[in-house]
Design an enzyme around this catalytic site. Structure first.
Site: not given
Ligand SMILES: Cc1cc2nc3c(=O)[nH]c(=O)nc-3n(C[C@H](O)[C@H](O)[C@H](O)COP(=O)(O)OP(=O)(O)OC[C@H]3O[C@@H](n4cnc5c(N)ncnc54)[C@H](O)[C@@H]3O)c2cc1C
Ligand code: SF4
Lengths: 536, 135
Positions: A441
């Site tokens: 996270h």
């Molecule tokens: C194994 C695992 C299990 C988890 N389980 C849970 C859970 O059960 N419950 C929970 O609440 N949270 C969980 N989490 C955490 C949760 O999924 C994340 O906190 C959340 O998805 C974060 O959201 P975000 O939008 O910040 O990033 P992300 O969901 O990671 O999205 C970011 C996206 O941006 C894309 N990206 C990055 N840089 C670029 C770029 N320059 N150009 C184009 N695209 C780009 C990436 O490829 C990615 O698809 C878990 C995480 C992991 C790794």
């Protein structure tokens, strides 16, 4: 439409109202909301697009296809912490465990008092959470498919009088296949790739996959669009260019990539807070050898929790590991490893998560924007709590009938009786004595706050420095949450979508119009009050 | 350069992979191919550290056993690796741990091995294909 690089036959230059970088928990809801509001939305996603049929119960392959750098991202420090990040359509939601928890009240209070975020009220958040829970089919894990492993641990906790239960998750008709972190093969888990993104596409959004945004186009202090590059199968930068000119740019690339993009574009840096303030919820894991088969990894991987120690910042949450992942999590090598793997059917697993008090981390410029350097330093109190969480899990496993418990602490890799627990409890853990740590996270690296001196974005999600540039991902969370963050990331994303809507309407509508989010909240409020009036 | 390291890695697979006889036999070529892919998909830093560990393992073997690791008989190689695994020096114990990571992922990720350990992936895959959940 979802567009793959193979379908692109030349450089693309186009216009849109909103361009969203990243299709995970923060980006996908913004894309869907704004596309449904009638705006021209373009999503740029670095990872590839997979259908549920492509998720094939092969964790080893999933690591390479669905995770950034095959899951090898690490935070440097002693001990090193592995920080796996999803990189596919749906972002990390596609590979997460589906747990959906609301922000604890004391954390929100801290945001109000210390971060000047009083306008994010509990009432508004609760309405957003309720809407999300409805949209994502959130309900408590079904004990029928929770898995024997989880039930055994819960039984152990209950024997000791510790509070716990079944976690709320965003899964509909979950069969407990046990492979959520490698892509749900039935489509039960409501990750963004099966919920927000298809709905955004239905509403007219275009999603460019395997395309990395590299440049944020800024003119006269205003964000005007992004420039990116399509990638080949191995993720190398070899394809055509994509240029999207838009009225609003939303960065939703996650808490490690968003600050890296800002740093490499040299924007929003004057507060000195971009990349700082990283918290990760460090995790510890235990493996227990039991007298009965646990059926692992079948069952929901994360179905139960023990929250007795949540006030101390320790949350115990279920985890099951398929054989290949278990094989790299055991503290043994050689013959001992082979022997432990032979006993896999009798192994139980459970994890812990610490909300940080005195550790700190940061994201700094790396050799390229794609490869930021991540640093993380454990504070003594957090290290002690991590050890305590391992002791507590071992205690619970012994109460559940474990013969042995394996921990990732040198000198205490194998605990054979509760007596070993006392020894471990009294041991003063040093940084180099614990290994194999991971965290899932990352958050806080473009912190939201009420003052441009020490925060990167306002409470609306817009950056203080660049007009029309919004951030919507885990990087805006100002503090460690203490619970899994995806629901809160999504709630803030919906909020930000509302403000973007307001911004985009501004030139066309009279000022008294307050935007879609406010209208929607109003509708929801009247529905809620109607419901409570109707209740006996 | 890379080819050189991948050839070495391939020769190391039988040394690093110790399995119990109840499980299906390992196919070193398949394991090595997976390791190659895994390392390619990973970070340049991981790749560099991995290759450095191959050299370090060889150097340690020459230093301690006065022979190349490939020249040791299987029990000797196993004993040598055990001595590294159980070392209290973090760097030494990290050498075989890191090198065997993709090897274990490859071997224990095979369907037959997962099934032998009770995770019926073939049957589950078929069941999941038939069972689409729609919103
Ligand atoms: C194994 C695992 C299990 C988890 N389980 C849970 C859970 O059960 N419950 C929970 O609440 N949270 C969980 N989490 C955490 C949760 O999924 C994340 O906190 C959340 O998805 C974060 O959201 P975000 O939008 O910040 O990033 P992300 O969901 O990671 O999205 C970011 C996206 O941006 C894309 N990206 C990055 N840089 C670029 C770029 N320059 N150009 C184009 N695209 C780009 C990436 O490829 C990615 O698809 C878990 C995480 C992991 C790794
Ligand atoms: S346990 Fe299985 S069916 Fe349920 S959400 Fe996870 S992968 Fe999907």
């Amino acid at each position: 439409m979802i567009i793959r690089p193979e379908e692109v036959s030349g450089d693309i230059r186009r216009e849109a109202d909103v361009v969203v970088v990243g299709s995970g928990a923060g980006g996908a809801p913004v894309a869907k909301e704004l596309a449904e509001a009638g705006y021209r939305v373009v999503v740029v996603e670095e990872g590839a697009w997979f259908r549920r049929e492509d998720f094939d119960f092969r964790p080893s392959h999933a690591l390479m296809r669905l995770y950034r750098d095959a899951g090898q991202t690490v935070a440097l420090g002693l001990p090193m912490v592995v920080l796996p990040q999803g990189m596919t359509v749906g972002g990390t939601t596609t590979v997460n465990s589906g747990t959906c928890l609301r922000v604890p009240r004391h954390v929100l209070k801290r945001w109000h008092m210390e971060y000047g975020l009083r306008d994010i009220t509990e009432e508004e958040l609760n309405l957003l959470y309720a809407a999300l829970e409805e949209y994502l089919f959130v309900k408590r894990a079904d004990p029928e498919v929770a898995g024997r492993n989880a039930l055994l641990f819960l039984e152990g906790a209950r024997k000791l009088g510790y509070s716990g239960g079944f976690l709320p998750r965003n899964a509909k008709d979950c069969e407990g296949y046990g492979v959520c972190p490698y892509g749900c093969p039935s489509g039960a888990k409501q990750s963004a790739n099966v919920s927000w993104i298809p709905d955004a596409v239905k509403a007219g959004a275009d999603v460019y996959t395997r395309c990395r945004a590299e440049k944020v186009l800024v003119r006269g202090g205003k964000a005007m669009g992004i420039r990116g590059r399509f990638l080949d199968q191995r993720g190398k930068r070899k394809g055509y260019r994509l240029e999207v000119w838009a009225r609003v740019v939303v960065l939703a690339a996650g808490a490690l990539q968003t600050p890296s993009l800002l740093i490499h574009n040299r924007i929003c840096l004057s507060s000195g807070r971009v990349g700082e303030n990283l918290s990760v919820h460090p995790c510890g894991g235990t493996v227990a050898l039991l007298n009965e088969k646990t059926g692992n990894p079948k069952g929901i991987p994360q179905s139960t929790y023990v929250d007795e120690f949540a006030p101390e910042g320790i949350m115990l949450e279920g985890v099951t590991l398929p054989p290949p992942v278990m094989s790299v999590s055991l503290p043994w090598g050689g013959r001992r490893h082979a022997e432990a793997m032979r006993l896999y059917p009798y192994c139980g697993t459970f994890g812990s998560m610490i909300s940080e008090h005195d550790s700190w981390g940061r994201v700094a410029a790396g050799p390229s924007a794609r490869q930021p350097l991540v640093f993380y330093r454990f504070g003594p109190a957090d290290l002690e709590r991590l050890k305590r969480s391992l002791v507590l899990m071992a205690e619970i496993w012994f109460a559940a009938g474990a013969r042995r418990v394996y921990t990732p602490i040198a000198g205490y890799k194998e605990l054979t009786s509760p007596r070993d627990l006392y020894r471990l409890s009294r041991h003063r853990l040093r940084r180099g004595e614990i290994y194999g740590l991971s965290a899932y996270h990352p958050m806080g690296t473009c912190c939201m706050g009420g003052d441009p001196e020490w925060s990167v974005v306002r409470s609306t999600g817009e950056t203080w420095e660049v007009e029309n540039l919004y951030i919507s991902d885990a990087s805006v969370l100002p503090t460690s949450l203490g619970v899994n963050p995806q629901l809160t990331v999504m709630a803030l994303a919906l909020r930000t979508a509302g403000f973007i809507d307001e911004r985009l309407r501004r030139p066309r509508v009279p000022p008294e119009r307050t935007g879609r989010l406010a209208e929607w909240l109003e509708r929801r409020r009247s529905a809620e009050s109607g419901r409570s009036r109707a209740a006996p | 350069m890379r080819e050189y390291f991948f050839r070495r890695m391939k020769r190391l697979v039988p040394v690093l992979l110790i399995t119990c006889h109840e499980l299906p036999a390992a196919d070193p070529d398949e394991v090595a191919d997976f390791c190659r892919d895994f390392i390619y998909h990973g970070t340049p830093a991981f790749r560099a550290v991995y290759f450095a560990m191959i050299l370090l393992l060889q150097a340690l073997c020459r230093l301690r056993r006065r022979r190349s690791i490939y020249a040791l008989r299987p029990p000797e190689a196993e004993e040598f690796l055990e001595s590294l695994y159980s070392s209290r020096v973090l760097l030494l114990s990290s050498v075989p741990t890191l090198l065997s990571m993709p090897v274990h992922l490859a071997y224990y990720g095979r369907d037959e091995v997962q099934e032998a350990l009770g995770f019926e992936v073939g049957a589950l895959r078929e069941e999941a294909l038939k069972r689409e959940v729609t919103r």
